[in-house]
Design a protein around this motif. Structure first.
Motif, mmCIF file in Angstrom:
data_model
loop_
_atom_site.group_PDB
_atom_site.id
_atom_site.type_symbol
_atom_site.label_atom_id
_atom_site.label_comp_id
_atom_site.label_asym_id
_atom_site.label_seq_id
_atom_site.Cartn_x
_atom_site.Cartn_y
_atom_site.Cartn_z
ATOM 1 N N GLU A 1 0.806 -1.200 0.002
ATOM 2 C CA GLU A 1 0.056 -0.124 0.092
ATOM 3 C C GLU A 1 0.822 1.290 0.026
ATOM 4 O O GLU A 1 0.518 2.153 -0.704
ATOM 5 N N ARG B 1 1.065 4.361 -2.480
ATOM 6 C CA ARG B 1 0.725 5.772 -2.139
ATOM 7 C C ARG B 1 2.165 6.696 -2.484
ATOM 8 O O ARG B 1 2.145 8.135 -2.795
ATOM 9 N N SER C 1 -8.357 -5.243 -2.776
ATOM 10 C CA SER C 1 -8.045 -3.840 -2.040
ATOM 11 C C SER C 1 -7.091 -2.928 -2.534
ATOM 12 O O SER C 1 -7.146 -1.805 -2.696
ATOM 13 N N ALA D 1 -8.415 -1.476 -5.848
ATOM 14 C CA ALA D 1 -9.240 -0.286 -5.300
ATOM 15 C C ALA D 1 -8.405 1.152 -4.903
ATOM 16 O O ALA D 1 -8.701 1.923 -5.461
ATOM 17 N N LEU D 2 -7.406 0.754 -4.371
ATOM 18 C CA LEU D 2 -6.652 1.938 -4.035
ATOM 19 C C LEU D 2 -6.024 2.539 -5.189
ATOM 20 O O LEU D 2 -6.006 3.772 -5.141
ATOM 21 N N ASP E 1 -7.273 2.547 -8.184
ATOM 22 C CA ASP E 1 -8.424 3.496 -8.834
ATOM 23 C C ASP E 1 -8.375 4.788 -8.163
ATOM 24 O O ASP E 1 -8.641 5.644 -8.458
ATOM 25 N N ALA E 2 -8.477 4.709 -6.867
ATOM 26 C CA ALA E 2 -9.018 5.683 -5.908
ATOM 27 C C ALA E 2 -7.962 6.751 -5.967
ATOM 28 O O ALA E 2 -8.164 8.205 -5.968
ATOM 29 N N LEU E 3 -6.673 6.490 -6.101
ATOM 30 C CA LEU E 3 -5.689 7.580 -6.258
ATOM 31 C C LEU E 3 -5.376 8.024 -7.961
ATOM 32 O O LEU E 3 -4.416 8.590 -8.069
#
Length: 432
Positions: free
Chosen positions: A242, A246, A271, A274-275, A277-279
């Motif tokens: 993760e 980031r 997950s 999904a991260l 995509d979110a970022l």
């Protein structure tokens, strides 16, 4: 010499250290049998070529899986009971004795684990690849189904996650009656001593790699200006994937051209997707899934930096000196990693790579950016990293030392204690 390897799931693509030891012992004429107490892998993965090359599946005996539901467990337990009574009737009362084996007997786990040992198996050495498996081997030896001197190898979750759930005294009996103990880094050795192991009965035998398999070729500055970062490992919390994602997102926000290839699979894949995509970093971060070893080497050969952002998981699970770090350093690839577990024993900050605190995406991004801005360091980092791996992580020398340890433990356990005068088993001493 006859040696039993006691493992959990086998073969697991993430456990190349077990494959390397098995191959090395077979090459040295050792008769090896693998006892997998948890069965074949529950997750799909890429099979290592060494599994076929050394016929490891033919050498493997699987315990009966323990069903999760009580009804299914009782049904399976009754079948296991019938098999034990038919082959070794005197063992059944011992295997089901809760006064001696506690939860392992009451849960019927020990009964299921006993099946591949029928009628009785005898070895010179029983090498348990994790601490909790040492507990199983000790119980099976007490039950009269397994004979041999027990060497227990602590590797990570067994002295972190497992101890957190089972309590600090969980290994007391094993420490008292097991013959010898190993860890794969100094950090874990100190932890095992804190848990109650006598210092003169435990040494460090690092997990090695075949250094010659990795051509030394430090990367050159990217002609297109894109810094390519690689991550290789299981997609689980302790690998810290993760924070690599980031960090890349932060670098992209600042206008830097950077890409991240994530090689591996695991329970966090959805997950992490999904991260990504979110970022909004889907164009820069790729989830490549599990790859075989040759494909991993090819990916490392096209990268400029390897990221290994390991963290202490919520469960307490920790890493030793990550194998992928050794492979990257053998190739001359600069690395960015965390001050975590056994990693600082492998990576020297500012000398062979950069180290940052755990769970600090800002620091990780800064270190990656600094690496990208300093291609003049890549050659020196690469040379120093290669020398470090050659000196301390060459699997051929380490396998020589492992066989030497087996002989000493098998002959006279007091001789093995002499190894702990220098608790780190240094591979460069092999053959001396």
């Amino acid at each position: 010499m006859k040696v039993a390897f006691v493992t959990g799931e086998f073969p697991l693509v993430s456990q190349t250290f077990i494959f390397n030891q098995l191959a090395g012992l077979i090459e040295r004429g050792v008769e090896v049998t693998v006892f997998s107490l948890w069965g074949p892998p529950r997750e799909d993965g890429v099979e290592q070529a060494v599994v076929q090359d050394y016929d490891l599946l033919e050498r493997t005996r699987y315990a009966v899986p323990v069903p999760s539901s009580l009804r299914a467990r009782l049904s399976s337990g009754s079948r296991c009971t019938a098999r034990v009574i038919r082959v070794n009737p005197s063992a059944i009362l011992r295997l089901l004795n809760p006064l001696r084996f506690g939860r392992r007997a009451l849960s019927l786990r020990l009964l299921h684990e006993a099946i591949p040992l029928l009628p009785r198996q005898s070895f010179d050495i029983v090498h348990c690849q994790f601490g909790d498996l040492g507990l199983s081997a000790l119980a099976l030896r007490d039950a009269g189904l397994l004979q041999g001197r027990i060497v227990t190898h602590f590797r990570g979750y067994d002295i972190s996650q497992f101890v957190k759930s089972a309590g600090d005294r969980v290994y007391a009996d094993l420490f008292a009656r097991g013959e010898f103990f190993l860890t794969n880094c100094d950090f874990f050795r100190q932890r095992v001593i804190e848990l109650g192991c006598l210092p003169d009965r435990i040494a460090v035998l690092r997990s090695g790699i075949d250094v010659e398999h990795f051509a030394f070729a430090p990367p050159q500055a990217p002609a297109d200006g894109v810094l390519r970062v690689a991550f290789v490992g299981r997609l689980v919390e302790k690998k810290g994937v993760e924070y690599a994602i980031r960090a890349v997102a932060k670098l992209r926000e600042s206008g830097r051209r950077v890409e991240l290839d994530i090689v591996g699979d695991g329970p966090l894949r959805d997950s992490l997707a999904a991260l990504i995509d979110a970022l909004a970093v889907g164009s820069s971060v790729r989830l490549l899934g599990a790859r075989d070893h040759d494909a991993v080497v090819d990916i490392l050969a096209t990268a400029h930096v390897l990221a290994a952002p390991s963290v202490t998981a919520e469960s307490g699970d920790q890493d030793a000196s990550v194998n992928t770090l050794k492979e990257a350093m053998a190739m001359g690839l600069p690395v960015v990693a965390t001050r975590h577990g056994g990693i600082p024993e492998l990576v020297e900050d500012g000398v062979s790579g950069f180290l940052v605190p755990e769970r600090d995406a800002d620091a990780l991004a800064e270190a990656i950016a600094r690496m990208g801005e300093s291609p003049d360091l890549w050659q020196s980092f690469g040379r120093i990293g290669r020398r470090r791996v050659e000196a301390e992580y060459d699997m051929h020398r380490l396998n020589d030392r492992l066989l030497e340890l087996y002989r000493q433990v098998g002959t006279d356990n007091r001789e093995a204690a002499a190894w702990t005068a220098n608790p780190v088993i240094v591979p460069s001493q092999a053959g001396s």
